[in-house]
Scaffold this active site. Structure first.
Site, PDB file in Angstrom:
ATOM      1  N   ARG A  27       4.457  -0.393 -12.566  1.00 37.99           N
ATOM      2  CA  ARG A  27       5.093   0.862 -12.219  1.00 37.99           C
ATOM      3  C   ARG A  27       6.453   0.940 -12.882  1.00 37.99           C
ATOM      4  NH1 ARG A  27       6.493   2.819  -6.149  1.00 37.99           N
ATOM      5  NH2 ARG A  27       7.627   0.869  -6.153  1.00 37.99           N
ATOM      6  N   THR A  37      10.467   6.257 -13.529  1.00 38.01           N
ATOM      7  CA  THR A  37       9.607   7.444 -13.418  1.00 38.01           C
ATOM      8  C   THR A  37       8.601   7.280 -12.286  1.00 38.01           C
ATOM      9  OG1 THR A  37       7.956   6.525 -14.910  1.00 38.01           O
ATOM     10  CG2 THR A  37       9.731   7.809 -15.911  1.00 38.01           C
ATOM     11  N   ASP A  57       8.412  -5.715  -1.649  1.00 39.46           N
ATOM     12  CA  ASP A  57       7.601  -5.780  -2.864  1.00 39.46           C
ATOM     13  C   ASP A  57       6.515  -6.842  -2.665  1.00 39.46           C
ATOM     14  OD1 ASP A  57       8.033  -5.184  -6.187  1.00 39.46           O
ATOM     15  OD2 ASP A  57       6.741  -6.828  -5.548  1.00 39.46           O
ATOM     16  N   ASP A  67       6.350  -9.692  -5.303  1.00 36.03           N
ATOM     17  CA  ASP A  67       7.446 -10.655  -5.135  1.00 36.03           C
ATOM     18  C   ASP A  67       7.211 -11.544  -3.920  1.00 36.03           C
ATOM     19  OD1 ASP A  67       8.839  -9.880  -7.357  1.00 36.03           O
ATOM     20  OD2 ASP A  67      10.233  -8.574  -6.279  1.00 36.03           O
TER      21      ASP A  67
HETATM   22  N1  URA Z   1       4.758  -1.686  -4.155  1.00 35.64           N
HETATM   23  C1  URA Z   1       5.174  -2.678  -3.334  1.00 35.64           C
HETATM   24  O1  URA Z   1       4.988  -3.860  -3.615  1.00 35.64           O
HETATM   25  N2  URA Z   1       5.787  -2.326  -2.175  1.00 35.64           N
HETATM   26  C2  URA Z   1       5.993  -1.056  -1.822  1.00 35.64           C
HETATM   27  O2  URA Z   1       6.528  -0.811  -0.750  1.00 35.64           O
HETATM   28  C3  URA Z   1       5.545  -0.040  -2.694  1.00 35.64           C
HETATM   29  C4  URA Z   1       4.931  -0.383  -3.853  1.00 35.64           C
END
Ligand code: URA
Length: 210
Positions: A105, A109, A201, A204
């Site tokens: 991602r 954007t 995330d 992560d």
């Molecule tokens: N991707 C993620 O890892 N966490 C989110 O909250 C949104 C997208």
């Protein structure tokens, strides 16, 4: 599957999810819990798999016993966080074929950018379970499903851990034929596209790369 969105409200899933959401939960525990939840979600997502029978002999008698019908299903991990769900799914469905969609991602954007795509042969004849823990804006998920359909997939289910209402709406608009199975429908996205309350995330937290 009748509903476009299924929230699997099992107490074990909800309990494990609470531990995963906690920011103090370390990566090794987070990964293990995700694996355990994947088992429970795999159970739900495979509920309607077609069945046939096979004649076998037990030590007592001969019977026509149930077995899975059709081509082996395909699990498609949307990299990289999808791999956290994939491992547990494979525990339960070890003969599944595996594909990968590499999308990241763009943090400015929020649009998906493709960098890898490989799926099993005869994808059109398989149930395809696309896995990604977080259905956030829905942009990457919808793009991944576009790519799977372009490759010929016809019977696709999307499996995630958390879904945001925005992502569910985006998927419903782009792919109304693709049911979504999730452990939780969260409240909203924040201004940078993260799920709230969420868990941060997912990549992560799975891989300890924060
Ligand atoms: N991707 C993620 O890892 N966490 C989110 O909250 C949104 C997208």
């Amino acid at each position: 599957m009748e509903n476009h969105l299924t929230v699997v409200n099992h107490p074990l899933i909800q309990h494990k999810l609470t531990i995963m959401r906690d920011k103090n939960t370390p990566s090794n525990q987070f990964r293990q819990l995700l694996r355990e939840i994947s088992h429970l979600l795999a159970y739900e997502v495979t509920r309607d798999l077609p069945m046939t029978t096979k004649t076998i002999e037990t030590p007592m008698t001969t019977i026509d016993a149930p077995k899975l019908d059709g081509k082996k299903l395909a699990l498609v991990s949307i990299l990289r966080a999808g791999n956290g769900l994939l491992d547990g799914m494979l525990d339960l469905i070890p003969s599944a074929r595996v594909g990968f969609v590499g999308l990241y991602r763009d943090e400015e954007t929020l649009k998906p950018v493709k960098y890898y795509f490989k799926v099993p042969s005869e994808i059109d004849k398989r149930l395809v379970i696309a896995v990604d823990p977080m259905l956030a804006t829905g942009n990457s998920s919808a793009a991944a499903i576009d790519m799977l359909k372009e490759a010929g997939a016809k019977n696709i289910v999307f499996l995630c851990l958390l879904a945001a209402p925005e992502g569910v709406a985006r998927m419903k608009e782009a792919h109304p034929d693709v049911p979504i199975i999730t452990a939780s429908l969260d409240k909203k996205l924040n201004e940078v596209g993260y799920i709230v309350p969420g868990l941060g995330d997912a990549g992560d937290r799975i891989f300890g790369t924060q």
